[in-house]
Design a protein around this motif. Sequence first.
Motif, short mmCIF file in Angstrom:
data_model
loop_
_atom_site.label_atom_id
_atom_site.label_comp_id
_atom_site.label_asym_id
_atom_site.label_seq_id
_atom_site.Cartn_x
_atom_site.Cartn_y
_atom_site.Cartn_z
N ASP A 233 0.84 -1.20 0.00
CA ASP A 233 0.00 0.00 0.00
C ASP A 233 0.88 1.25 0.00
OD1 ASP A 233 0.72 0.66 2.61
OD2 ASP A 233 -1.25 0.30 3.48
N HIS A 234 0.24 2.43 0.06
CA HIS A 234 1.00 3.67 -0.10
C HIS A 234 1.95 3.94 1.05
CE1 HIS A 234 -1.19 4.53 -3.68
NE2 HIS A 234 -2.32 4.31 -3.05
N ASP B 53 -4.62 0.54 -2.85
CA ASP B 53 -4.99 1.63 -1.94
C ASP B 53 -5.19 1.08 -0.53
OD1 ASP B 53 -4.85 3.65 -3.79
OD2 ASP B 53 -6.90 3.31 -4.50
N THR B 54 -5.86 -0.06 -0.46
CA THR B 54 -6.15 -0.68 0.83
C THR B 54 -5.76 -2.15 0.76
OG1 THR B 54 -8.06 0.78 1.05
CG2 THR B 54 -7.99 -1.12 2.54
#
Length: 238
Positions: free
Chosen positions: A89-90, A126-127
């Motif tokens: 993820d980010h 993203d998640t």
Amino acid sequence: MDAETLKRQAAEAALSHVEDGMRLGIGTGSTAEAFVHLLAERVADGFSVVGVPTSERTARLCLDLGVPLRSLEEEPELDLAIDGADEVDHELRLIKGGGGALLREKIVAAASRAMVVIADEGKLVDTLGAFPLPIEVNPFGLSATRIAIERAAERCGLSGDVTVRIGGDGAPFETDGGHYILDGAFARIPNPEGLSSALYTIPGVVEHGIFLSMTSAAIVAGEQGVRTLTPQRHEQEH
Ligand SMILES: O=C(CO)[C@H](O)[C@H](O)COP(=O)(O)O
């Protein structure tokens, strides 16, 4: 570009993080194997490294290709771990364990001064959670542990099937440590820290595949090129 080409590009970029004389943790999976092939070419050219493999599978490949190996017992402090991931993820939190090596992978990453993750861009999310979360468990009390995991997930606001991973022979998949894997299909894990803590309270859970605060950099290969992501979200073009 196909995923194999992207994995190879990410693995190639990871080589620039490897210095002569390093003690390297070497991950498991197809992306890590692409890295081993490239590393072996360097070793054949006289590059000096020692590798600590995160699985018997990786150990066999390294031995076949002539990459010198040590056990983690012989080299308990490593300079760098290079490994793949199932999701990134980010914040560079990871899901790992698709290849069933998450316990050794996490131990090796924790023993390393830095961990560089290599991946194709399909792994960026993203998640976390679309990839079922691998949870390594003791075979004793398997059903009780599975129920405890479901309840812990519910307390974290998650639901989804938790199933025993089956190997090629139709029996439960056995890890290198002789444990089983339960895969939790939670779909979305918005609070991986909370789920991680909840899973650690369950006695039958040996380890889980959420990697938090371990990734120093993620090298991600995509159609637009290879990028290096750091936890501060700074990006570098190669
Ligand atoms: O965690 C892993 C093995 O336990 C792998 O790094 C993960 O499954 C990614 O594999 P691949 O590079 O084949 O996509």
